[in-house]
Write a protein that holds these residues in place. Sequence first.
Motif, mmCIF file in Angstrom:
data_model
loop_
_atom_site.group_PDB
_atom_site.id
_atom_site.type_symbol
_atom_site.label_atom_id
_atom_site.label_comp_id
_atom_site.label_asym_id
_atom_site.label_seq_id
_atom_site.Cartn_x
_atom_site.Cartn_y
_atom_site.Cartn_z
ATOM 1 N N GLU A 33 49.284 28.889 83.564
ATOM 2 C CA GLU A 33 50.614 28.421 83.919
ATOM 3 C C GLU A 33 50.653 26.949 84.333
ATOM 4 O OE1 GLU A 33 51.909 32.844 85.496
ATOM 5 O OE2 GLU A 33 51.889 31.180 86.891
ATOM 6 N N TYR A 64 53.236 41.181 90.512
ATOM 7 C CA TYR A 64 53.261 39.846 89.941
ATOM 8 C C TYR A 64 54.172 39.800 88.716
ATOM 9 C CZ TYR A 64 51.880 35.352 88.144
ATOM 10 O OH TYR A 64 51.917 34.078 87.708
ATOM 11 N N GLY A 65 54.540 40.944 88.206
ATOM 12 C CA GLY A 65 55.385 40.960 87.030
ATOM 13 C C GLY A 65 54.820 41.786 85.893
ATOM 14 N N PHE A 66 53.587 42.236 86.035
ATOM 15 C CA PHE A 66 53.033 43.098 84.990
ATOM 16 C C PHE A 66 53.610 44.492 85.151
ATOM 17 C CE2 PHE A 66 49.651 39.969 85.819
ATOM 18 C CZ PHE A 66 49.523 39.434 84.551
ATOM 19 N N VAL A 67 53.918 45.162 84.055
ATOM 20 C CA VAL A 67 54.453 46.509 84.175
ATOM 21 C C VAL A 67 53.510 47.565 83.621
ATOM 22 C CG1 VAL A 67 56.891 45.936 84.246
ATOM 23 C CG2 VAL A 67 55.778 46.203 82.035
ATOM 24 N N ARG A 106 48.024 48.154 80.213
ATOM 25 C CA ARG A 106 47.504 48.178 78.841
ATOM 26 C C ARG A 106 47.837 46.882 78.105
ATOM 27 N NH1 ARG A 106 50.242 53.348 76.297
ATOM 28 N NH2 ARG A 106 51.949 52.278 77.296
ATOM 29 N N ASN A 107 48.906 46.222 78.549
ATOM 30 C CA ASN A 107 49.365 45.024 77.850
ATOM 31 C C ASN A 107 48.729 43.733 78.337
ATOM 32 O OD1 ASN A 107 51.074 46.522 76.317
ATOM 33 N ND2 ASN A 107 52.873 46.144 77.583
ATOM 34 N N ILE A 162 46.864 40.510 78.663
ATOM 35 C CA ILE A 162 46.266 39.708 77.595
ATOM 36 C C ILE A 162 45.716 38.381 78.104
ATOM 37 C CG2 ILE A 162 47.531 40.611 75.596
ATOM 38 C CD1 ILE A 162 49.512 38.266 76.049
ATOM 39 N N ASP A 164 37.707 44.728 72.255
ATOM 40 C CA ASP A 164 38.524 45.773 72.877
ATOM 41 C C ASP A 164 37.574 46.895 73.302
ATOM 42 O OD1 ASP A 164 40.632 47.217 73.768
ATOM 43 O OD2 ASP A 164 41.488 47.666 71.798
ATOM 44 N N ARG A 205 38.576 47.810 80.025
ATOM 45 C CA ARG A 205 39.120 46.498 80.362
ATOM 46 C C ARG A 205 40.014 46.432 81.600
ATOM 47 N NH1 ARG A 205 43.724 46.045 77.491
ATOM 48 N NH2 ARG A 205 43.786 43.793 77.702
ATOM 49 N N MET A 258 45.499 47.340 72.283
ATOM 50 C CA MET A 258 45.280 46.400 73.376
ATOM 51 C C MET A 258 46.469 45.457 73.506
ATOM 52 S SD MET A 258 42.075 43.891 73.931
ATOM 53 C CE MET A 258 42.102 42.935 72.437
ATOM 54 N N THR A 310 50.065 44.362 72.423
ATOM 55 C CA THR A 310 51.212 44.859 71.667
ATOM 56 C C THR A 310 51.786 43.703 70.860
ATOM 57 O OG1 THR A 310 52.864 44.278 73.285
ATOM 58 C CG2 THR A 310 51.810 46.401 73.564
ATOM 59 N N ALA A 338 54.056 41.441 72.950
ATOM 60 C CA ALA A 338 53.393 40.516 73.863
ATOM 61 C C ALA A 338 52.758 39.361 73.111
ATOM 62 C CB ALA A 338 52.337 41.262 74.665
ATOM 63 N N ILE A 380 55.527 36.516 71.894
ATOM 64 C CA ILE A 380 56.417 35.837 72.828
ATOM 65 C C ILE A 380 55.762 34.542 73.309
ATOM 66 C CG2 ILE A 380 57.300 35.992 75.202
ATOM 67 C CD1 ILE A 380 59.031 37.658 73.594
ATOM 68 N N SER A 439 55.847 31.046 79.047
ATOM 69 C CA SER A 439 54.744 30.352 79.711
ATOM 70 C C SER A 439 54.204 31.171 80.874
ATOM 71 C CB SER A 439 55.207 28.984 80.199
ATOM 72 O OG SER A 439 56.209 29.156 81.170
ATOM 73 N N ARG A 440 55.042 31.963 81.477
ATOM 74 C CA ARG A 440 54.539 32.808 82.566
ATOM 75 C C ARG A 440 54.145 34.157 82.006
ATOM 76 N NH1 ARG A 440 55.375 31.042 87.900
ATOM 77 N NH2 ARG A 440 54.811 33.087 88.641
ATOM 78 N N LEU A 441 52.897 34.542 82.282
ATOM 79 C CA LEU A 441 52.411 35.797 81.729
ATOM 80 C C LEU A 441 53.232 36.970 82.215
ATOM 81 C CD1 LEU A 441 48.678 35.035 82.034
ATOM 82 C CD2 LEU A 441 49.943 35.455 79.941
ATOM 83 N N GLY A 442 53.712 36.894 83.458
ATOM 84 C CA GLY A 442 54.522 37.971 83.985
ATOM 85 C C GLY A 442 55.744 38.209 83.113
ATOM 86 N N ILE A 471 55.946 37.750 79.907
ATOM 87 C CA ILE A 471 55.551 38.435 78.675
ATOM 88 C C ILE A 471 55.617 39.933 78.930
ATOM 89 C CG2 ILE A 471 53.679 38.873 77.067
ATOM 90 C CD1 ILE A 471 52.605 36.093 77.728
ATOM 91 N N GLU A 472 55.108 40.334 80.093
ATOM 92 C CA GLU A 472 55.107 41.745 80.424
ATOM 93 C C GLU A 472 56.518 42.263 80.637
ATOM 94 O OE1 GLU A 472 52.931 44.234 81.107
ATOM 95 O OE2 GLU A 472 51.263 43.186 80.181
ATOM 96 N N ARG A 473 57.330 41.489 81.318
ATOM 97 C CA ARG A 473 58.657 41.987 81.673
ATOM 98 C C ARG A 473 59.509 42.289 80.456
ATOM 99 N NH1 ARG A 473 58.993 37.724 85.384
ATOM 100 N NH2 ARG A 473 58.039 38.358 87.337
ATOM 101 N N ASP A 491 58.491 43.432 77.700
ATOM 102 C CA ASP A 491 57.956 44.547 76.933
ATOM 103 C C ASP A 491 58.521 45.852 77.491
ATOM 104 O OD1 ASP A 491 56.544 46.039 75.171
ATOM 105 O OD2 ASP A 491 54.700 46.043 76.346
ATOM 106 N N ARG A 536 60.808 48.213 72.871
ATOM 107 C CA ARG A 536 59.884 48.928 71.981
ATOM 108 C C ARG A 536 60.677 49.745 70.974
ATOM 109 N NH1 ARG A 536 55.337 51.437 76.054
ATOM 110 N NH2 ARG A 536 54.902 49.487 77.114
ATOM 111 N N GLU A 551 60.107 58.825 77.773
ATOM 112 C CA GLU A 551 59.326 57.746 77.179
ATOM 113 C C GLU A 551 59.803 57.520 75.752
ATOM 114 O OE1 GLU A 551 57.200 56.159 79.013
ATOM 115 O OE2 GLU A 551 56.159 54.899 77.547
ATOM 116 N N GLU A 591 56.806 55.247 70.052
ATOM 117 C CA GLU A 591 56.252 54.018 69.489
ATOM 118 C C GLU A 591 55.956 54.286 68.017
ATOM 119 O OE1 GLU A 591 53.153 52.245 71.778
ATOM 120 O OE2 GLU A 591 54.394 52.151 73.570
#
Lengths: 300, 339
Positions: A127, A162-165, A168-169, A171, A186, A190, B1, B3, B6, B9, B12-15, B17-19, B21, B26, B108, B111
């Motif tokens: 970042e 932190y924002g990860f949900v 598995r994603n 990266i 992979d 991990r 591993m 998606t 992810a 996109i 710049s903030r990795l968070g 990227i997750e949000r 998804d 999906r 869920e 996919e």
Amino acid sequence: MKFAYYPGCSARSTCAELNVATHRVAAKLGLELAQLESATCTGARELRAIDPAGFYALNVRILALAEREGLGLMTICNTCTLNLLDAHAAFVSDSELAQAVNARLADEGLKYSGRTRISHFLWVLHEDIGPERLRELVVNPLNGLTVAAFYGCHITRPPLRYGFVDSRNNIALEKLAEILGCRPIDYSGRTECCGFHTAAHDEKVALKLTGKHILSAKTGGAQTMVTPCPLCHTVLDSFQREIEKDLGQSLEMPVLHLPQLVGLALGLSPEELNIDRHMVPTDALAAYAGKAHGSVNDSR
Amino acid sequence: MVTPVAATIGASRLGQIERVDTLALRNSRLAPGDMLEVRIRRSGDLDGPPQFQSFKVPYRKWMRVLDALNWIAENEATDLAYRWICGSKMCGSCGMRMNGREVLACWEAVEPSMTIEPLRNLPIIRDLIVDRTPYENKVARLEPWLERAVTYPGFPEPLTHKQMKDSSKALDCISCMCCYSACPVIGLGDLTSFAGPAPLVQLAQTALDPRNDPQKVKRSLALTDIFNCVSCYKCEEVCPASIPIVSRIIEPLKAKAAELLPHMAGHSFALRSIVAARGRVDPSALILRVQGIRALRNLPRVFRLLLRGKINPLKTFLLVKTAAAGAAHRLLNGKVRRR
């Protein structure tokens, strides 16, 4: 670019090489690190359960020290990062708690107002430095070194801290490894747990869990593992002999701290990065260190 | 591993990227009529290697994993065994694993390519159905009920929201067993006697209720081996009811255990007193305090660590303080019981 720097306890004791490597890599990256000399331990996992008031006091104090310097706080340990993030979140959402903690900090003239940005070195790389700048700084691409990224729990979970949900994603480490010229593999371990937090009183859980992860990294073709957390590193590296005994098979898996992998690609020598301080020999990585530096083996 | 979302996109903030998804996103990758690749673990010979059967399922809008299973059961495999009742995230009976993660089939999104397996850590009865008996026995053994130490004071009871916040959070549990399947310590079987996240949530419903008799809570907690929780947050990550299992259930229960059964939390008190005295953790001091004579079993490792300069016995035995000792001492001198 300047950060208040919080190495945590491990990087100043059993993983001292991590502290050394971080300083060297920071210099290469143009990161100025202001050490918070009077910063205490964040309480690991233990304090937050048995003494929440003490936990908040120690963590908020560290955040206040950084705030006083007017700097963001850079960490290099997953568990410290989560403790600080959790304490910050509790502080800003509970005004009663905030007042009580600040009252305790007032003794030494400290006061936190909730402004410190907490960032692990991994996130600083992505970042603040950014992939483009990092690519320019890579002078020794680690051509095709196969790397198993081991995230550790507290940098990826709990969800949304932190924002990860969905871990598995994740990266961040794989993206970084690619920038450094590595080939990330992979494997099933991990984003799994190393079991460190039960290791002080009973290490059998850590040995069993981490055995599976190293084995899956090895089966996946990794030449080395890399982790952003010194606690994970302790189990992966310092306990590997016992893990091998438990598994009944040899693993010989070198494990690097994140700044060490970055440092190799930035042209630092294995000696400068203290790579020879690990318990599992890192000789196999010698060929990837810059030609100018010779091999890790020779440096011993 | 990684998606496809992810990976493409440019945030710049990795968070971020997750949000982005999200499940809706999906789902938006699919158009009605697209064929989903679904692999399902069938039981076959339960002792043999896992057997998978593949199906192609036509996507329809807002399709859930449960809808895909229903389509397969109606059109391709009428003998497919799976459980569901409410279809709306209430009954907790359709927990399973999709692409390596515990999910509720009814909640869920599908996919494009899915591998569906039964939950882990419980015996398989058939296909996607697991036997919940081990969990139910564990819960019964923990006696998850309330026994008053004092007489009922009459209605309304003098309780505050703050006193009830953790136990009421535990009441959100739908017993779907997703956390029990995700727990790595439970995955180690008999290696520990750790009760596991789901039974602890059930216990917390009454153990964290301030009206419960501490002696009753003590009896239950003594059976949990709760300090073998590794704090990995896998349970929290998969909980469909969004219960913060580690921070709002397990940690408050650990605090209760430390108060009622201090010998269970010996290592926590040791860490606290080392930090209070020195400012930071000295790992060797911690191991010596916690393991005592048992530490000698690891003598070979001690020598290896010494050889690499990873431990410093001088610092440990001379009780060397760090520059942080003063602050730690001041802030940790409260009245938490020490061992």
